[in-house]
Design an enzyme around this catalytic site. Structure first.
Site, PDB file in Angstrom:
ATOM      1  N   ARG A 104      33.006  31.036  27.386  1.00  0.00           N
ATOM      2  CA  ARG A 104      33.758  31.490  26.210  1.00  0.00           C
ATOM      3  C   ARG A 104      33.778  30.411  25.140  1.00  0.00           C
ATOM      4  NH1 ARG A 104      36.274  34.293  30.263  1.00  0.00           N
ATOM      5  NH2 ARG A 104      35.874  36.519  30.047  1.00  0.00           N
ATOM      6  N   ASP A 133      28.828  34.741  30.292  1.00  0.00           N
ATOM      7  CA  ASP A 133      29.787  35.812  30.044  1.00  0.00           C
ATOM      8  C   ASP A 133      29.334  36.599  28.823  1.00  0.00           C
ATOM      9  OD1 ASP A 133      32.455  37.289  29.938  1.00  0.00           O
ATOM     10  OD2 ASP A 133      32.845  35.814  31.497  1.00  0.00           O
ATOM     11  N   HIS A 202      30.411  41.591  32.095  1.00  0.00           N
ATOM     12  CA  HIS A 202      30.513  40.283  31.444  1.00  0.00           C
ATOM     13  C   HIS A 202      29.124  39.730  31.125  1.00  0.00           C
ATOM     14  CE1 HIS A 202      34.848  39.733  31.677  1.00  0.00           C
ATOM     15  NE2 HIS A 202      34.818  40.179  32.925  1.00  0.00           N
ATOM     16  N   ASP A 261      33.185  41.225  38.717  1.00  0.00           N
ATOM     17  CA  ASP A 261      34.523  41.655  38.296  1.00  0.00           C
ATOM     18  C   ASP A 261      34.465  42.507  37.034  1.00  0.00           C
ATOM     19  OD1 ASP A 261      33.634  39.284  36.960  1.00  0.00           O
ATOM     20  OD2 ASP A 261      35.629  39.073  36.084  1.00  0.00           O
ATOM     21  N   GLU A 262      35.510  43.271  36.822  1.00  0.00           N
ATOM     22  CA  GLU A 262      35.788  43.979  35.570  1.00  0.00           C
ATOM     23  C   GLU A 262      34.545  44.711  35.040  1.00  0.00           C
ATOM     24  OE1 GLU A 262      39.471  41.336  33.839  1.00  0.00           O
ATOM     25  OE2 GLU A 262      37.457  40.671  33.319  1.00  0.00           O
ATOM     26  N   TRP A 308      41.624  37.212  43.002  1.00  0.00           N
ATOM     27  CA  TRP A 308      42.282  36.857  41.750  1.00  0.00           C
ATOM     28  C   TRP A 308      43.313  37.889  41.296  1.00  0.00           C
ATOM     29  CZ3 TRP A 308      42.233  39.359  36.969  1.00  0.00           C
ATOM     30  CH2 TRP A 308      41.355  40.449  36.841  1.00  0.00           C
ATOM     31  N   TYR A 333      46.534  30.889  37.239  1.00  0.00           N
ATOM     32  CA  TYR A 333      45.745  30.967  36.013  1.00  0.00           C
ATOM     33  C   TYR A 333      46.366  30.040  34.973  1.00  0.00           C
ATOM     34  CZ  TYR A 333      42.415  34.681  37.101  1.00  0.00           C
ATOM     35  OH  TYR A 333      41.358  35.393  37.607  1.00  0.00           O
ATOM     36  N   TRP A 377      40.378  29.525  32.217  1.00  0.00           N
ATOM     37  CA  TRP A 377      39.592  30.381  31.329  1.00  0.00           C
ATOM     38  C   TRP A 377      39.845  29.943  29.889  1.00  0.00           C
ATOM     39  CZ3 TRP A 377      36.193  33.124  33.919  1.00  0.00           C
ATOM     40  CH2 TRP A 377      36.484  33.534  35.231  1.00  0.00           C
ATOM     41  N   THR A 378      38.801  29.900  29.062  1.00  0.00           N
ATOM     42  CA  THR A 378      38.915  29.167  27.798  1.00  0.00           C
ATOM     43  C   THR A 378      38.838  30.031  26.545  1.00  0.00           C
ATOM     44  OG1 THR A 378      36.530  28.707  27.747  1.00  0.00           O
ATOM     45  CG2 THR A 378      37.946  27.095  28.864  1.00  0.00           C
ATOM     46  N   GLU A 379      39.139  31.334  26.654  1.00  0.00           N
ATOM     47  CA  GLU A 379      39.116  32.140  25.435  1.00  0.00           C
ATOM     48  C   GLU A 379      39.938  31.500  24.315  1.00  0.00           C
ATOM     49  OE1 GLU A 379      39.572  33.358  28.491  1.00  0.00           O
ATOM     50  OE2 GLU A 379      38.921  35.461  28.663  1.00  0.00           O
TER      51      GLU A 379
END
Length: 452
Positions: A104, A133, A202, A261-262, A308, A333, A377-379
């Site tokens: 990210r 991602d 992702h 994931d997702e 997670w 997180y 996580w670095t958004e």
């Protein structure tokens, strides 16, 4: 003083006298648990007995702690003597991990090496490096150069979670030699780098580079956060076998992460795609790791599951015969806000205070539990100072959870943190969140995540 420097519970026996410093360290093999060590400090010198190379490293880290915060400076200097005593210790878990998301927001090689140093100083031993991602592909694959020339860059980034774009181009990637250097540097500090390429969701950055991997005519590297509905085509299996094969040439880690994931809109073919890639890694002598959504896929080989979404997923994974790393969003997180106060510079997610992290106790036990992992996580962290702020000192608290079994007492931990941990972070140049709230310059308006 000797005992108060170290986490609880550690076998610590203070002895009378002091040891002149600098002193030689006599390293001796010993029958101790993996990564364990015994540090004996007497007026005649220091004897470090250890089970393996990692045990030697951790014994030296403890000696560094006893020397005081100045020993953590690049040009460290030491006191003239040490208190005498015996420390015998070994870790609670074999997997004491931290995920760093460099997809990210790209972190330079130097910044990753610095992060490895910080993990090692806390006796953490796994860096889960999230390399790809929707917002960027950070891993050079010579056979597929567009993965980085196109997928490594985006024209803008979303500020906060409201959809506003900052209009600043962002990107970067690691060459194979960069990653080999990171791996070697980490290994010398008893840290294993577990790489992650996220599939089949992702993956917008890969799709932007090679649209034929998907089902639409064209894609762009995503400039938003959240969950993209773009998925890889299951027909891209051979492409990703080659990508993972190149990854295996660089990373010796026994575990290789493939995401999973997702994936809204995933079909049975997508589930087969994940299973076949997991089987490909097994055939190459590695253990695949996936996020807990992969438990819905039938016929998986034995994997490591990163639980997670909640700890029940970890319990399900263990019951199905998989090993488990617990990293529940509700507890570990570190991109989530540190208080509910309005001056938090990145007011996103649930509140995870320092005390919350220190109080975490895994709901799963037994041989299937490999360990625990914190997630960065670095958004909303577009520079290393914000990574420092969000990770520390919560990662210091997590390190004790990962290393030492309970009972833990936050009232006992707090003065040790204030008097010993934080001065070490100061010496290491970490811009952590102060215990009484952020500094004024850490709360300035307009930073990513902060309401405008």
């Amino acid at each position: 003083m000797f005992a108060t420097l170290l986490p609880r519970p550690v076998s610590v026996t203070p002895l009378p006298g002091t040891c002149a410093w600098p002193s030689t360290v006599d390293v001796q093999p010993a029958s101790l648990p993996p990564e364990g060590y015994r540090l004996s400090i007497s007026p005649s010198g220091v004897v470090l007995s250890c089970a393996d190379a990692a045990g030697e490293f951790y014994g030296r880290q403890t000696l560094r702690q006893l020397l005081g915060p100045s020993a953590f400076r690049v040009a460290g200097f030491s006191p003239s003597s040490l208190p005498c005593g015996i420390v015998e210790d070994h870790p609670r878990f074999g997997w004491r991990g931290c995920l760093l998301d460099v997809a990210r927001h790209f972190r330079t090689k130097a910044e990753v090496l610095r992060f490895v140093d910080l993990l090692a100083a806390h006796k953490l031993n796994v860096l889960n490096l999230h390399l790809t991602d929707d917002q960027g592909w950070r891993f050079e694959v010579p056979e597929f150069p567009r993965l980085t020339s196109v997928g490594g860059w985006r024209p803008s980034s979303m500020t906060g979670s409201g959809g506003v774009q900052d209009g600043r181009p962002h990107g970067g990637f690691y060459t194979g030699d960069d990653l080999r250097e990171i791996v070697a540097y980490a290994a010398s500090r008893a840290v294993t780098v577990v790489p992650e390429i996220d599939i089949p969701g992702h993956a917008r950055a890969a799709l932007a580079a090679y649209p034929s991997l998907g089902t639409e005519p064209s894609y762009e590297v995503w400039t938003s956060w959240g969950i993209s509905t773009s998925l890889l085509s299951p027909a891209s299996l051979d492409f990703f076998r080659k990508v993972f094969d190149h990854l295996l040439e660089i990373f010796p880690s026994p575990v290789i992460a493939l995401g999973g994931d997702e994936t809204p809109g995933a079909t049975g073919e997508h589930r087969t795609f994940v299973r076949l890639l997991a089987e490909h890694l097994v055939a190459r002598g590695r253990t695949p790791m996936g996020w807990d959504e992969v438990l819905d896929i039938a016929g998986l080989p034995s994997m490591v599951i990163g639980a997670w979404r909640d700890e029940q997923a970890g319990i399900r994974a263990a019951a199905a015969g998989h090993d488990v790393v617990l990293c529940p969003e509700q507890h570990l997180y570190l991109d989530h806000r540190q208080s509910a106060e309005p001056d938090e510079p990145i007011p996103v997610g649930m509140v995870h205070t320092l005390e919350d992290v220190y109080a975490y106790e895994p709901a799963l036990s037994g041989p299937r539990l490999r360990g625990v992992q914190a997630q960065v996580w670095t958004e909303h962290m577009d520079d290393v100072r914000r990574v420092d702020y969000m990770a520390f000192p919560r990662l210091s608290a997590f390190a004790e959870v990962a290393w030492s079994s309970g009972p833990r007492d936050y009232a006992e931990f707090l003065p040790r943190l204030r008097d010993h941990h934080l001065p070490r972070l100061d010496a290491l140049g970490v811009e952590y969140r102060p215990l009484d709230g952020p500094h004024p310059w850490q709360t300035r308006p307009g930073v990513p995540g902060r309401p405008r």
